[in-house]
Design a protein around this motif. Structure first.
Motif, mmCIF file in Angstrom:
data_model
loop_
_atom_site.group_PDB
_atom_site.id
_atom_site.type_symbol
_atom_site.label_atom_id
_atom_site.label_comp_id
_atom_site.label_asym_id
_atom_site.label_seq_id
_atom_site.Cartn_x
_atom_site.Cartn_y
_atom_site.Cartn_z
ATOM 1 N N TYR A 181 1.020 4.757 10.250
ATOM 2 C CA TYR A 181 0.055 4.878 8.949
ATOM 3 C C TYR A 181 0.633 4.200 7.744
ATOM 4 O O TYR A 181 -0.043 3.790 6.823
ATOM 5 N N VAL A 200 0.098 0.685 1.902
ATOM 6 C CA VAL A 200 0.372 1.995 1.939
ATOM 7 C C VAL A 200 1.947 1.671 1.941
ATOM 8 O O VAL A 200 2.680 2.238 1.190
ATOM 9 N N ASN A 212 -1.078 8.180 -1.016
ATOM 10 C CA ASN A 212 -2.104 9.293 -0.536
ATOM 11 C C ASN A 212 -3.355 8.722 -1.033
ATOM 12 O O ASN A 212 -4.370 9.014 -0.444
ATOM 13 N N LEU A 229 -4.260 5.981 1.471
ATOM 14 C CA LEU A 229 -4.629 6.522 2.584
ATOM 15 C C LEU A 229 -6.193 7.358 2.624
ATOM 16 O O LEU A 229 -6.862 7.067 3.668
#
Length: 487
Positions: free
Chosen positions: A445, A450, A480, A483
């Motif tokens: 991720y 990010v 966040n 994401l």
């Protein structure tokens, strides 16, 4: 059955924006594999699918949203008929053509000889900042190769979009050969199914200048065993010598080091980053900031070149690259430094295992030849061919990579007999931890924008432009937000 693509414009735009971030790692140089940096492009949001509920393993997989007909049988739970494999498929690797042609040409020739009536066409896609987006676009347009070799972020994006075959269905016995910790941590598809076979990886090691260790009053034959020792050694080197301890560009090792320090980056269901409240994450960035302030990190290395082997080869840096393969650069360009290079296992806190951060093989859900594609994927990742791939890198001195099958990892030929040689010592150190390796899902991720948000904020803290805790909170908030856009 016909599945029509339903790419939502806003979703695709977000994905492209995330992957087109500035300052990402050059995807032609990966610290752990001879392919590309697997943490460079953001994992794009998958195309909308027509499935409403994920199918558990052993049942038909959800249908991906694509603009072509999917051959009947690709999505059901019936195993591939490997004995019926015939015809043609394409096989795409990532950044391997031009260096490893001899290995793959022989691998293909051997397979075709063992399976008359089959043809494997090898293609290669170089790394780029938008690689994951490119793969998802190819998958939805049904132009992706039948069998693909891609890094973790691509596998995650393709798995979330149901663009890869459920291999628990098609190759139900394949997982038995892999290191259990790796295989068990790679349930990325619908219903916790396996959508890719782990192929190879380059375990992290610790490399260091023994002469600088000795000058600092450290045992030149003892590498730090834990991250606590790593920073203790670095601070002693900074205090006792006029040398630098650690290279400042953390692009290659930031996430692995946070993991090795025992920091928890995400919540249990991987929907949110939570590291800002983790004491180990705060310890890592605080230690780095203190070293920088004390002169233990070269100021210009924070945003310097990614490969620290050149800086290490100059003889003024105590800790070198965590990638054993790059020792060959030191050997070629700085033989005197190579002679005083020490090697140990990756420094990890007690209870933290070895990291699998490698390359994967997957099969397109839209392949027109699932039997042959599955058989080829199974063949490439077999214990025999995994060992052959690793030995090719060793024999040609092109890479230090390791297979992910238990049988191959236990073969003594993976470790050279002369472990006083740094290159062989690195192989031995890497092999020692490989059998206990596991995949680390947060790395899947922390990609693209990010990842860059984390690096940028950590750099501010390391260089004294932000307080460590404030930098962690800022990074977490940015990550966040990004994401959530992808999701």
């Amino acid at each position: 059955m016909k599945m029509l693509a339903k790419l939502a414009a806003v979703t695709l735009t977000s994905a492209l924006a995330l992957s087109a971030c500035g300052g990402d790692t050059d995807t032609t140089t990966d610290p752990t594999t001879p392919a590309v940096d697997e943490t460079t492009a953001a994992a794009p949001a998958p195309a909308e699918t027509e499935a409403t509920e994920p199918a558990p393993a052993g049942e038909a997989m959800p249908a991906p949203a694509v603009n072509c007909e999917i051959p009947e049988g690709n999505l059901d739970a019936t195993p591939a008929d490997l004995d019926a494999a015939e015809g043609e498929i394409t096989f795409m690797t990532q950044g391997l053509k031009g260096t490893f042609d001899d290995f793959f040409n022989k691998l293909i020739a051997d397979f075709q000889a063992e399976n008359p009536g089959t043809t494997i066409t090898w293609t290669d896609q170089g790394g780029s900042d938008d690689f994951d987006t490119l793969m998802v676009t190819q998958a939805s347009n049904c132009t992706m190769a039948d069998v693909i070799n891609v890094p973790s972020s691509s596998i995650l994006a393709l798995s979330q979009g149901n663009f890869l075959l459920n291999l628990d269905n098609k190759l139900p016995e394949a997982g038995e050969r892999f290191v259990p910790g790796v295989w068990d941590s790679l349930k990325l598809g619908a219903g916790d199914s396996h959508t890719a076979l782990p192929w190879y990886f380059g375990p992290f090691v610790t490399t260091y200048n023994k002469a600088i260790f000795e000058e600092a009053g450290l045992d030149p034959e003892k590498a730090p065993a834990t991250m606590d020792e790593y920073f203790e050694f670095a601070k002693q080197i900074t205090e006792k010598t006029d040398k630098y301890a650690i290279y400042g560009n953390t692009s290659w090792y930031l996430i692995p080091q946070l993991r090795a320090y025992g920091a928890k980056l995400m919540n249990d269901d991987f929907t949110e980053f939570t590291f800002a409240s983790d004491p180990q994450a705060l310890k890592w960035v605080t230690n780095m900031a203190e070293l920088y302030e004390a002169g233990g990190i070269p100021a210009d290395s924070i945003t310097g070149e990614l490969d620290m082997s050149r800086a290490f080869g100059d003889g003024d840096l105590a800790f070198g690259t965590p990638n054993a393969s790059f020792l060959r650069n030191v050997q070629a360009n700085s033989p005197a430094i190579y002679e005083v290079t020490g090697v140990g296992e990756e420094a990890r806190q007690d209870g933290v295992g070895s990291l699998f951060n490698g390359q994967f093989i997957g099969v397109a859900a839209t392949t027109e030849n699932a039997n042959l594609a599955a058989k080829w994927a199974d063949y490439v990742t077999s214990a025999q061919n995994g060992l052959a791939w690793a030995k090719f890198g060793i024999d040609t001195e092109t890479a230090v990579v390791f297979p992910v099958t238990t049988e191959a990892l236990e073969d003594p030929s993976l470790v050279g007999s002369d472990t006083t040689d740094p290159f062989n010592a690195a192989r031995a150190a890497a092999a020692k931890g490989a059998l206990d390796a596991e995949a680390y899902l947060p790395m899947f991720y922390v990609t693209g924008a990010v990842r860059q948000a984390l690096i940028n904020n950590m750099n501010l803290a390391i260089s004294g432009q932000a307080e460590p805790q404030a930098a962690l909170e800022a990074a977490q908030a940015e990550m966040n937000t990004l994401l959530a856009q992808v999701r």
